[in-house]
Design a protein around this motif. Structure first.
Motif, PDB file in Angstrom:
ATOM      1  N   VAL A   1      -3.110 -18.672  -9.584  1.00  0.00           N
ATOM      2  CA  VAL A   1      -3.081 -20.118  -9.373  1.00  0.00           C
ATOM      3  C   VAL A   1      -3.702 -20.788 -10.595  1.00  0.00           C
ATOM      4  CG1 VAL A   1      -3.228 -19.984  -6.846  1.00  0.00           C
ATOM      5  CG2 VAL A   1      -5.331 -20.072  -8.208  1.00  0.00           C
ATOM      6  N   TRP A   2      -3.619 -22.125 -10.630  1.00  0.00           N
ATOM      7  CA  TRP A   2      -4.287 -22.911 -11.672  1.00  0.00           C
ATOM      8  C   TRP A   2      -5.532 -23.543 -11.079  1.00  0.00           C
ATOM      9  CZ3 TRP A   2      -2.676 -21.841 -16.237  1.00  0.00           C
ATOM     10  CH2 TRP A   2      -1.324 -21.595 -16.489  1.00  0.00           C
TER      11      TRP A   2
ATOM     12  N   PHE B   1      -6.804 -26.712 -17.466  1.00  0.00           N
ATOM     13  CA  PHE B   1      -6.547 -25.817 -16.339  1.00  0.00           C
ATOM     14  C   PHE B   1      -6.577 -24.385 -16.850  1.00  0.00           C
ATOM     15  CE2 PHE B   1      -4.466 -29.769 -15.197  1.00  0.00           C
ATOM     16  CZ  PHE B   1      -4.916 -29.969 -13.911  1.00  0.00           C
ATOM     17  N   GLU B   2      -6.995 -23.466 -15.970  1.00  0.00           N
ATOM     18  CA  GLU B   2      -7.023 -22.043 -16.318  1.00  0.00           C
ATOM     19  C   GLU B   2      -6.347 -21.244 -15.222  1.00  0.00           C
ATOM     20  OE1 GLU B   2     -10.562 -19.961 -17.881  1.00  0.00           O
ATOM     21  OE2 GLU B   2     -11.538 -21.912 -17.708  1.00  0.00           O
ATOM     22  N   ALA B   3      -5.769 -20.128 -15.611  1.00  0.00           N
ATOM     23  CA  ALA B   3      -5.190 -19.211 -14.640  1.00  0.00           C
ATOM     24  C   ALA B   3      -6.319 -18.453 -13.958  1.00  0.00           C
ATOM     25  CB  ALA B   3      -4.247 -18.235 -15.333  1.00  0.00           C
ATOM     26  N   ALA B   4      -6.175 -18.260 -12.657  1.00  0.00           N
ATOM     27  CA  ALA B   4      -7.174 -17.520 -11.889  1.00  0.00           C
ATOM     28  C   ALA B   4      -6.482 -16.857 -10.708  1.00  0.00           C
ATOM     29  CB  ALA B   4      -8.269 -18.465 -11.402  1.00  0.00           C
TER      30      ALA B   4
ATOM     31  N   ASP C   1      -8.668 -28.089  -2.587  1.00  0.00           N
ATOM     32  CA  ASP C   1      -7.838 -29.222  -3.016  1.00  0.00           C
ATOM     33  C   ASP C   1      -7.636 -29.263  -4.526  1.00  0.00           C
ATOM     34  OD1 ASP C   1      -7.604 -30.018  -0.389  1.00  0.00           O
ATOM     35  OD2 ASP C   1      -9.253 -31.466  -0.511  1.00  0.00           O
ATOM     36  N   ASP C   2      -8.483 -28.568  -5.290  1.00  0.00           N
ATOM     37  CA  ASP C   2      -8.378 -28.566  -6.750  1.00  0.00           C
ATOM     38  C   ASP C   2      -7.463 -27.467  -7.289  1.00  0.00           C
ATOM     39  OD1 ASP C   2     -10.078 -30.727  -6.929  1.00  0.00           O
ATOM     40  OD2 ASP C   2     -11.877 -29.484  -7.150  1.00  0.00           O
ATOM     41  N   ILE C   3      -7.038 -26.579  -6.421  1.00  0.00           N
ATOM     42  CA  ILE C   3      -6.173 -25.471  -6.834  1.00  0.00           C
ATOM     43  C   ILE C   3      -4.722 -25.966  -6.883  1.00  0.00           C
ATOM     44  CG2 ILE C   3      -5.212 -23.254  -6.091  1.00  0.00           C
ATOM     45  CD1 ILE C   3      -7.965 -22.536  -5.035  1.00  0.00           C
ATOM     46  N   GLN C   4      -4.012 -25.566  -7.938  1.00  0.00           N
ATOM     47  CA  GLN C   4      -2.593 -25.889  -8.056  1.00  0.00           C
ATOM     48  C   GLN C   4      -1.807 -24.586  -8.157  1.00  0.00           C
ATOM     49  OE1 GLN C   4      -1.567 -28.932 -10.919  1.00  0.00           O
ATOM     50  NE2 GLN C   4      -3.542 -29.942 -10.642  1.00  0.00           N
ATOM     51  N   LYS C   5      -0.671 -24.549  -7.488  1.00  0.00           N
ATOM     52  CA  LYS C   5       0.153 -23.343  -7.490  1.00  0.00           C
ATOM     53  C   LYS C   5       0.695 -23.055  -8.883  1.00  0.00           C
ATOM     54  CE  LYS C   5       1.678 -23.563  -2.715  1.00  0.00           C
ATOM     55  NZ  LYS C   5       2.849 -23.625  -1.827  1.00  0.00           N
ATOM     56  N   MET C   6       0.850 -21.777  -9.175  1.00  0.00           N
ATOM     57  CA  MET C   6       1.408 -21.337 -10.453  1.00  0.00           C
ATOM     58  C   MET C   6       2.834 -20.844 -10.232  1.00  0.00           C
ATOM     59  SD  MET C   6       0.061 -18.369 -13.065  1.00  0.00           S
ATOM     60  CE  MET C   6      -1.455 -19.176 -13.524  1.00  0.00           C
ATOM     61  N   ASN C   7       3.699 -21.146 -11.168  1.00  0.00           N
ATOM     62  CA  ASN C   7       5.086 -20.686 -11.096  1.00  0.00           C
ATOM     63  C   ASN C   7       5.184 -19.212 -11.434  1.00  0.00           C
ATOM     64  OD1 ASN C   7       6.980 -23.105 -10.683  1.00  0.00           O
ATOM     65  ND2 ASN C   7       5.483 -23.841 -12.157  1.00  0.00           N
TER      66      ASN C   7
END
Length: 198
Positions: free
Chosen positions: A36-37, A45-48, A74-80
């Motif tokens: 995720v981001w 943003f960083e990958a985690a 709420d701060d996590i964004q999905k990664m493609n």
């Protein structure tokens, strides 16, 4: 495309090597790690990878250094998935969020790919150097081609505009130029105060 000795291959600034992007091992790694981001003061943003969920917070492990951090859900964004790496049109992203858009633009830019579509828009990031992608040979590559048949480029936009002009249609590809003032080709759909004369 043939090139003269001592000159850079312009195709490296136009085409993505899909063999690298469609690597099954990379896809398996992405799936296993639940990437995720997460917000980052240093990078935006960083990958985690998600390690543990605790109510409204999540424990993540940062991909870059392996450090663990607590992040609000709420701060996590999905990664493609990796198959969308350096995608030419960001409208194709399954997870269309700020982190994914910025990551795609950054990945493409650092690979020398300064043009990226975002639906009707063509986003251009200033490379601050001359690239070998503005020659007569490149113009010929784009001549008579539809926008989706070639990689993103100002020549694809101009070819589309030329075809629309010949057919009496309006132009449907705004151009956003990052690094300098914004230039746009107008569309009726966007209606930015300019209506083409009929």
């Amino acid at each position: 495309m043939a090139q003269r000795s001592g000159q850079e291959d312009p195709e490296r600034y136009l085409f993505v090597d899909r063999a690298v992007v469609y690597n099954p091992a990379t896809q398996a790694d992405w799936t296993a790690k639940k990437l995720v981001w997460v917000p980052s003061e240093r990078h935006g943003f960083e990958a985690a990878s998600i390690r543990e969920e605790r109510g409204d917070e999540v424990v993540v492990e940062l991909a870059e250094n392996g450090k663990k951090a607590m992040v609000n859900k709420d701060d996590i964004q999905k990664m493609n998935p990796p198959k969308f790496s350096k995608v030419e049109d960001m409208a194709e992203l399954t997870c269309l969020n700020e982190a994914s858009v910025l990551h795609n633009l950054k990945d493409r830019y650092y690979s020398g790919l300064i043009y990226t579509y975002s639906g009707l828009f063509c986003v251009v990031i200033n490379p601050y150097k001359n690239l070998p992608i503005y020659s007569e040979n490149i113009i010929e590559m784009y001549r008579g081609k539809k926008r989706h048949e070639m990689p993103p480029h100002i020549y694809a936009i101009s070819e589309s505009a030329y075809r629309c002009m010949l057919q009496g249609k309006t132009i449907d590809s705004p151009l956003l130029y990052l690094g300098c003032p914004v230039y746009t080709l107008c569309t009726e759909e966007l209606n930015w105060g300019y209506k083409p004369k009929t």
